[in-house]
Each structure stands twice: as C-alpha cells, then as structure tokens.
Design an enzyme around this catalytic site. Structure first.
Site, mmCIF file in Angstrom:
data_model
loop_
_atom_site.group_PDB
_atom_site.id
_atom_site.type_symbol
_atom_site.label_atom_id
_atom_site.label_comp_id
_atom_site.label_asym_id
_atom_site.label_seq_id
_atom_site.Cartn_x
_atom_site.Cartn_y
_atom_site.Cartn_z
ATOM 1 N N HIS A 1 -30.928 4.993 -44.888
ATOM 2 C CA HIS A 1 -30.409 4.371 -43.670
ATOM 3 C C HIS A 1 -28.889 4.454 -43.793
ATOM 4 O O HIS A 1 -28.248 3.539 -44.322
ATOM 5 C CB HIS A 1 -30.862 2.919 -43.553
ATOM 6 C CG HIS A 1 -32.343 2.741 -43.661
ATOM 7 N ND1 HIS A 1 -33.187 2.891 -42.583
ATOM 8 C CD2 HIS A 1 -33.138 2.477 -44.723
ATOM 9 C CE1 HIS A 1 -34.435 2.695 -42.977
ATOM 10 N NE2 HIS A 1 -34.429 2.437 -44.271
ATOM 11 N N THR A 2 -28.328 5.562 -43.324
ATOM 12 C CA THR A 2 -26.914 5.844 -43.572
ATOM 13 C C THR A 2 -25.978 4.807 -42.960
ATOM 14 O O THR A 2 -24.916 4.548 -43.520
ATOM 15 C CB THR A 2 -26.539 7.251 -43.072
ATOM 16 O OG1 THR A 2 -26.879 7.365 -41.685
ATOM 17 C CG2 THR A 2 -27.278 8.314 -43.871
ATOM 18 N N CYS A 3 -26.341 4.221 -41.843
ATOM 19 C CA CYS A 3 -25.470 3.209 -41.222
ATOM 20 C C CYS A 3 -25.349 1.955 -42.077
ATOM 21 O O CYS A 3 -24.399 1.199 -41.946
ATOM 22 C CB CYS A 3 -25.980 2.835 -39.838
ATOM 23 S SG CYS A 3 -25.827 4.161 -38.645
ATOM 24 N N PHE A 4 -26.350 1.745 -42.932
ATOM 25 C CA PHE A 4 -26.391 0.523 -43.729
ATOM 26 C C PHE A 4 -26.217 0.773 -45.222
ATOM 27 O O PHE A 4 -26.341 -0.155 -46.015
ATOM 28 C CB PHE A 4 -27.702 -0.222 -43.475
ATOM 29 C CG PHE A 4 -27.908 -0.547 -42.023
ATOM 30 C CD1 PHE A 4 -27.160 -1.538 -41.411
ATOM 31 C CD2 PHE A 4 -28.815 0.174 -41.265
ATOM 32 C CE1 PHE A 4 -27.329 -1.827 -40.058
ATOM 33 C CE2 PHE A 4 -28.988 -0.103 -39.918
ATOM 34 C CZ PHE A 4 -28.246 -1.102 -39.309
ATOM 35 N N PHE A 5 -25.956 2.051 -45.626
ATOM 36 C CA PHE A 5 -25.756 2.402 -47.031
ATOM 37 C C PHE A 5 -26.941 1.900 -47.858
ATOM 38 O O PHE A 5 -26.795 1.234 -48.870
ATOM 39 C CB PHE A 5 -24.433 1.813 -47.524
ATOM 40 C CG PHE A 5 -23.891 2.361 -48.812
ATOM 41 C CD1 PHE A 5 -24.345 3.543 -49.375
ATOM 42 C CD2 PHE A 5 -22.889 1.678 -49.482
ATOM 43 C CE1 PHE A 5 -23.826 4.033 -50.555
ATOM 44 C CE2 PHE A 5 -22.354 2.164 -50.671
ATOM 45 C CZ PHE A 5 -22.825 3.341 -51.208
#
Length: 163
Positions: free
Chosen positions: A99-103
């Site tokens: 989940h790249t937006c949330f690292f």
C-alpha cells in the site's frame, strides 16, 4: 556552501537503504511483532538483499527508492501487517501486497526464508506500476522461478503481485 555531492545527498538521500534506520521506523500490526517468526525471516531476507533489491523493495512499498536521511525526516512509519489469505491459499505460495500511499506491506505468514525471498523478489521485480487502469497482468510465476502452477489467492490490488 555545499559541494555538488553534498547537495545531491541532501536533496535525494542515500542510494543505499539503511536497514538500521528502516527498522527503527517500522511498526508491526498484530499478530506480528519484533519477535514473530515471520518478522525475523523478513529482516533476514532484507539483510540478504543487494542494495539494488533493497531499493526496489522500498519502491514496491513506498513508490520511492530511497529512505529519508534521518528518522525525524520520515513522513510516516513503515508498517508490516499480516496478509489475510482467502480460501485454501497457502502462505508460501502467496505474494506480498503493498500500500504505497501508506508505506505498508502485507506479508503472508511464510514458513521459510526461501519462500518469502522468492515471492518478495518476484513482487519487487515485476510489480513496478501502482496504476492498474488498463488492466493488471497475469502475475503467476513462470515454472522454474519458485512458483507453482496453482493460482495464488493471496494478493489483491495496489502493488500486489496478483492484481
């Protein structure tokens, strides 16, 4: 004043992923914690990765290939969660999901370092786009690359090896 290399370092960060820094900025979601067998395997895997693979991993989970220089420069902490599998999916044949937006990375409860490393390597090498408008591809691992012929049911969307 700065030299060109000093300025580049300040602007772009280190090219090598500092695992001590990353570990200090990592949080775990239950049932995972620092002493959980999957997390121990995870850090063993990260230590065995080349600098290029570590950078690719950061890109897989954060859409960046470098970490900030200092802990206080992180906009959010790195988070590791357990990937819930559907049906009869087996952890060692499932892919991680990011989940790249949330690292954040969701990791199945792998039972071996080899399974975790094979699946993670495949994901970081083949899941480089976060936009699946136009349709995600078939991400079954080719025979002979650590995969099986059965369909994986573990992933899901963004950053996953099985859209």
């Amino acid at each position: 004043l700065f030299t060109a290399s000093q300025l580049e370092l300040l602007v772009t960060g280190r090219t090598e992923v500092d695992l001590v820094l990353l570990k200090s900025q990592t949080q775990y979601e239950s049932p995972y914690n620092e002493t959980h067998p999957v997390i121990i395997l995870f850090w063993q895997m990260m230590e065995s990765f080349t600098h290029a693979e570590r950078s690719a991993f950061i890109k897989f989970v954060w859409s960046r290939d470098r970490l900030p220089m200092r802990a206080e420069d992180f906009s959010s902490r790195f988070k590791i969660t357990r990937l819930s599998l559907r049906g009869s999916a087996q952890p060692n044949s499932s892919f991680p999901k990011s989940h790249t937006c949330f690292f954040t990375v969701d990791i199945p409860e792998y039972t071996t370092l080899e399974a975790m490393t094979d699946r993670m390597r495949y994901a970081i090498e083949n899941c480089t786009a976060i936009d699946t408008d136009g349709g995600g591809g078939n991400f079954d691992m080719p025979p002979g690359e650590g995969g099986s012929d059965s369909e994986d049911e573990g992933g899901g969307s963004e950053g996953s090896a099985d859209y």
